[in-house]
Design a protein around this motif. Structure first.
Motif, PDB file in Angstrom:
ATOM      1  N   LEU A   1       0.819  -1.214   0.000  1.00  0.00           N
ATOM      2  CA  LEU A   1       0.000   0.000   0.000  1.00  0.00           C
ATOM      3  C   LEU A   1       0.854   1.266   0.000  1.00  0.00           C
ATOM      4  O   LEU A   1       0.491   2.258  -0.632  1.00  0.00           O
ATOM      5  CB  LEU A   1      -0.937   0.009   1.214  1.00  0.00           C
ATOM      6  CG  LEU A   1      -2.101  -0.988   1.141  1.00  0.00           C
ATOM      7  CD1 LEU A   1      -2.860  -1.014   2.462  1.00  0.00           C
ATOM      8  CD2 LEU A   1      -3.045  -0.663  -0.008  1.00  0.00           C
TER       9      LEU A   1
ATOM     10  N   THR B   1     -11.419   1.212   5.283  1.00  0.00           N
ATOM     11  CA  THR B   1      -9.994   1.502   5.382  1.00  0.00           C
ATOM     12  C   THR B   1      -9.265   0.171   5.456  1.00  0.00           C
ATOM     13  O   THR B   1      -9.763  -0.790   6.038  1.00  0.00           O
ATOM     14  CB  THR B   1      -9.611   2.378   6.601  1.00  0.00           C
ATOM     15  OG1 THR B   1     -10.028   1.731   7.783  1.00  0.00           O
ATOM     16  CG2 THR B   1     -10.239   3.752   6.529  1.00  0.00           C
TER      17      THR B   1
ATOM     18  N   PHE C   1     -10.268   3.052   1.073  1.00  0.00           N
ATOM     19  CA  PHE C   1     -10.544   2.186  -0.063  1.00  0.00           C
ATOM     20  C   PHE C   1     -12.050   2.062  -0.268  1.00  0.00           C
ATOM     21  O   PHE C   1     -12.774   1.743   0.672  1.00  0.00           O
ATOM     22  CB  PHE C   1      -9.913   0.803   0.187  1.00  0.00           C
ATOM     23  CG  PHE C   1     -10.260  -0.221  -0.847  1.00  0.00           C
ATOM     24  CD1 PHE C   1      -9.881  -0.041  -2.167  1.00  0.00           C
ATOM     25  CD2 PHE C   1     -10.964  -1.372  -0.501  1.00  0.00           C
ATOM     26  CE1 PHE C   1     -10.208  -0.995  -3.131  1.00  0.00           C
ATOM     27  CE2 PHE C   1     -11.290  -2.322  -1.460  1.00  0.00           C
ATOM     28  CZ  PHE C   1     -10.907  -2.131  -2.779  1.00  0.00           C
TER      29      PHE C   1
ATOM     30  N   MET D   1      -7.086  -1.910  -8.481  1.00  0.00           N
ATOM     31  CA  MET D   1      -7.416  -0.754  -7.647  1.00  0.00           C
ATOM     32  C   MET D   1      -6.851   0.502  -8.300  1.00  0.00           C
ATOM     33  O   MET D   1      -5.671   0.576  -8.615  1.00  0.00           O
ATOM     34  CB  MET D   1      -6.803  -0.920  -6.247  1.00  0.00           C
ATOM     35  CG  MET D   1      -7.046   0.275  -5.345  1.00  0.00           C
ATOM     36  SD  MET D   1      -6.412   0.026  -3.671  1.00  0.00           S
ATOM     37  CE  MET D   1      -4.660   0.350  -3.904  1.00  0.00           C
TER      38      MET D   1
ATOM     39  N   VAL E   1      -5.832   4.314  -7.978  1.00  0.00           N
ATOM     40  CA  VAL E   1      -5.451   5.260  -6.939  1.00  0.00           C
ATOM     41  C   VAL E   1      -5.748   6.682  -7.397  1.00  0.00           C
ATOM     42  O   VAL E   1      -5.526   7.036  -8.558  1.00  0.00           O
ATOM     43  CB  VAL E   1      -3.948   5.102  -6.585  1.00  0.00           C
ATOM     44  CG1 VAL E   1      -3.426   6.291  -5.786  1.00  0.00           C
ATOM     45  CG2 VAL E   1      -3.751   3.812  -5.800  1.00  0.00           C
TER      46      VAL E   1
ATOM     47  N   ASP F   1      -5.678   7.452  -2.142  1.00  0.00           N
ATOM     48  CA  ASP F   1      -6.656   6.454  -1.706  1.00  0.00           C
ATOM     49  C   ASP F   1      -7.051   5.633  -2.918  1.00  0.00           C
ATOM     50  O   ASP F   1      -6.687   5.969  -4.040  1.00  0.00           O
ATOM     51  CB  ASP F   1      -7.850   7.080  -0.963  1.00  0.00           C
ATOM     52  CG  ASP F   1      -8.652   8.020  -1.832  1.00  0.00           C
ATOM     53  OD1 ASP F   1      -8.790   7.757  -3.049  1.00  0.00           O
ATOM     54  OD2 ASP F   1      -9.168   9.028  -1.302  1.00  0.00           O
ATOM     55  N   GLY F   2      -7.750   4.527  -2.668  1.00  0.00           N
ATOM     56  CA  GLY F   2      -7.998   3.585  -3.759  1.00  0.00           C
ATOM     57  C   GLY F   2      -9.464   3.267  -3.937  1.00  0.00           C
ATOM     58  O   GLY F   2     -10.271   3.437  -3.021  1.00  0.00           O
ATOM     59  N   ARG F   3      -9.793   2.780  -5.137  1.00  0.00           N
ATOM     60  CA  ARG F   3     -11.163   2.349  -5.412  1.00  0.00           C
ATOM     61  C   ARG F   3     -11.126   1.272  -6.481  1.00  0.00           C
ATOM     62  O   ARG F   3     -10.197   1.216  -7.285  1.00  0.00           O
ATOM     63  CB  ARG F   3     -12.027   3.521  -5.893  1.00  0.00           C
ATOM     64  CG  ARG F   3     -11.599   4.093  -7.199  1.00  0.00           C
ATOM     65  CD  ARG F   3     -11.752   5.575  -7.396  1.00  0.00           C
ATOM     66  NE  ARG F   3     -11.899   6.446  -6.275  1.00  0.00           N
ATOM     67  CZ  ARG F   3     -10.908   6.918  -5.524  1.00  0.00           C
ATOM     68  NH1 ARG F   3      -9.658   6.562  -5.780  1.00  0.00           N
ATOM     69  NH2 ARG F   3     -11.133   7.727  -4.541  1.00  0.00           N
TER      70      ARG F   3
END
Length: 162
Positions: free
Chosen positions: A12, A47, A65, A89, A91, A99-101
């Motif tokens: 991460l 998170t 996340f 993911m 960023v 942050d990520g999705r």
């Protein structure tokens, strides 16, 4: 047909480039918001963390996340402390904080349980091969041990305050 190539996984702390896609393993540390519909997607806010965010016995960083899914069937069942294998993911960096999705719950494979428990990867992709191998098993074992050792440190800290 040969099995699909295993994508590279990163920590991460190295997920820092805006709009880049990463594959990571992480521990689910908090469910910030349970799945709810926002516009056309169902959004779950979490998170996550791994060893790379942990320094000097202090968790300085929680990594935000989000899982954006088209339907509830795609949303994985999530339990704090579970190990997540996250593929694709994306960023985004806001004020210097990444942050990520993911844009489908099917990008997340969940492994519940702790040290010594059977490793049962669960994904909402019905019947598809998870492309799960020895390296994945080893990563789950390592993260479970890391989490347990960290919990023991936390317990000791609590006891020494009195």
């Amino acid at each position: 047909r040969p099995p699909p190539m295993r994508p590279p996984y990163t920590t991460l702390s190295s997920c820092t480039l805006h709009k880049k896609r990463y594959n990571v393993f992480a521990v689910l540390s908090e469910v910030k918001e349970t799945p709810r519909r926002r516009k056309s997607k169902i959004v779950t806010k979490l998170t996550i963390q791994d060893e790379s965010l942990w320094s000097c016995g202090d968790l300085g960083e929680h990594f935000k996340f989000d899982i954006l899914s088209d339907s509830m069937e795609q949303v994985p069942v999530l339990e704090v402390g579970a190990v997540l294998r996250i593929n694709h993911m994306v960023v985004e960096v806001y004020s210097g904080r990444p942050d990520g999705r993911v844009f489908s719950g099917q990008c997340v494979t969940v492994v519940e349980g702790g040290v010594g428990d059977t490793i049962r990867p669960i994904n909402t992709r019905k019947g598809e091969d998870l492309n799960w191998g020895e390296e994945d098993v080893k990563r789950v074992i390592d993260l479970r041990k890391w989490l347990r050792d960290r919990m023991m440190v936390e317990m000791r800290k609590v006891r020494t305050i009195e």
